[in-house]
Design an enzyme around this catalytic site. Structure first.
Site, short mmCIF file in Angstrom:
data_model
loop_
_atom_site.label_atom_id
_atom_site.label_comp_id
_atom_site.label_asym_id
_atom_site.label_seq_id
_atom_site.Cartn_x
_atom_site.Cartn_y
_atom_site.Cartn_z
N ASP A 47 48.70 -60.64 -33.56
CA ASP A 47 48.52 -61.64 -34.34
C ASP A 47 48.54 -62.88 -33.54
O ASP A 47 48.35 -63.91 -34.14
CB ASP A 47 50.00 -61.70 -35.04
CG ASP A 47 51.07 -61.82 -34.35
OD1 ASP A 47 50.86 -61.81 -33.06
OD2 ASP A 47 52.11 -62.27 -34.91
N SER A 48 48.32 -62.92 -32.36
CA SER A 48 47.92 -64.19 -31.52
C SER A 48 46.52 -64.59 -31.76
O SER A 48 46.10 -65.80 -31.40
CB SER A 48 48.00 -63.74 -29.85
OG SER A 48 47.38 -62.61 -29.65
N GLU A 185 58.54 -58.96 -23.80
CA GLU A 185 57.97 -60.29 -23.52
C GLU A 185 58.94 -61.36 -22.98
O GLU A 185 60.08 -61.65 -23.69
CB GLU A 185 57.45 -61.05 -24.91
CG GLU A 185 56.71 -62.27 -24.64
CD GLU A 185 55.56 -62.73 -25.82
OE1 GLU A 185 55.57 -61.91 -26.79
OE2 GLU A 185 55.18 -63.75 -25.82
O1 KIV Z 1 50.01 -61.01 -30.28
C1 KIV Z 1 49.95 -60.98 -29.27
O2 KIV Z 1 48.96 -61.12 -28.70
C2 KIV Z 1 51.24 -59.99 -28.57
C3 KIV Z 1 51.03 -60.12 -27.09
C4 KIV Z 1 51.48 -61.25 -26.52
C5 KIV Z 1 51.77 -59.00 -26.75
O3 KIV Z 1 51.99 -59.71 -29.30
#
Ligand code: KIV
Length: 278
Positions: A47-48, A185
């Site tokens: 979701d990043s 994380e």
């Molecule tokens: O959404 C993302 O990129 C993540 C990673 C940071 C693990 O959850």
């Protein structure tokens, strides 16, 4: 290169064999193809995508439809890697039935192999229902960006005894619920190593979790150095594509303005006789 498709069973086997698991984020077909060609085992459609690709200030505004759209794009690469779709904020927190249906959407509509969701022991009953329904689940504990508003910012987690104990308990609850893996994380390296040791079958995947995890994940744009903004301490840039991309655009602009591009090599020819007939 081994062409055998990576499944959750392969990922679990890698933990048994002590082979580190590589995971990167990917949000489109081009990046998925590149990472897959490099032999990365897990592609996370994180979701990043919200901050990295869509210009949102955080992951909070990301919707299920946006996640499905990007996961479909990654799946069109037909990767060997296991593709994991990330469940966005409020797609599973309000009620379990909705969470289960949304997790099912990832598998049914995109064909990806697993989902990821943030949270510890409190989401274990939901994880169990997903796994029972046939949906492989990757957990995510430590710093959970969807909860940044209640966590008081992006901070290293588990630094006091109570917080470290809670992290350990969360990890065990997720493993017991059936998670095949979990992201750790922003967790101190020694604590992440301890959590990893206590997980019998679930694979720990660190991001800011030090060297003792079973695997590592990074956001693709961070590791490629695509943007020149803030980068967290745990990010290692394996390329500086930002500089190369800006230089390339600049060179193109200069050549267009000076009419150096397109030259003969990049143009199509026509027989002189055709032109004469016009
Ligand atoms: O959404 C993302 O990129 C993540 C990673 C940071 C693990 O959850």
């Amino acid at each position: 290169m081994d062409t055998k498709k990576i499944t959750t069973a392969v990922i679990r086997e890698m933990k048994e064999q002590g082979e580190p698991v590589t995971m990167v984020t990917a949000y489109d077909v081009a990046m998925a193809r590149n990472a897959d060609e490099a032999g990365i085992e897990i592609l996370l459609v994180g979701d990043s995508v919200g901050n990295v690709m869509l210009g949102y200030p955080s992951t909070v505004p990301v919707t299920m439809d946006e996640m499905i759209h990007h996961t479909k794009a990654v799946m069109r690469a037909n990767p060997r890697a296991l593709v994991v779709g990330d469940m966005p904020f409020m797609s599973y927190q309000a009620d379990e039935a909705e969470g289960l249906r949304n997790a099912g959407r990832f598998l049914k509509e995109t064909g990806c192999g697993a989902v990821k969701l943030e949270g510890g022991a409190e989401i274990a009953p939901l994880v169990k229902k997903m796994v029972t329904a046939g949906i492989p689940v990757c957990g995510h504990i430590g710093l959970t960006p969807q909860s940044v508003n209640t966590m008081g910012g992006f901070k290293v987690q588990g630094r006091d005894v109570a917080a470290a104990r809670k992290l350990l308990a969360d990890a065990k609850a997720l493993e017991e619920a059936g998670c095949f893996a979990m992201v750790l994380e922003c967790v101190p390296a020694a604590l992440a190593a301890r959590v990893t040791k206590e997980l019998a079958t679930a694979v720990s995947i660190g991001i800011g979790g030090g060297n003792g995890c079973d695997g590592q994940v990074l956001v693709c744009n961070d590791l490629l150095g695509i943007s020149d903004g803030f980068t967290p301490k745990f990010v290692k840039k394996y390329a500086n594509l930002h500089g190369q991309i800006v230089d390339a655009f600049r060179a193109y602009s200069i050549e267009v303005k000076s009419r150096a591009y397109p030259d003969e090599e990049h143009s199509f020819s026509i027989d002189e006789s055709v032109l004469k007939e016009l």
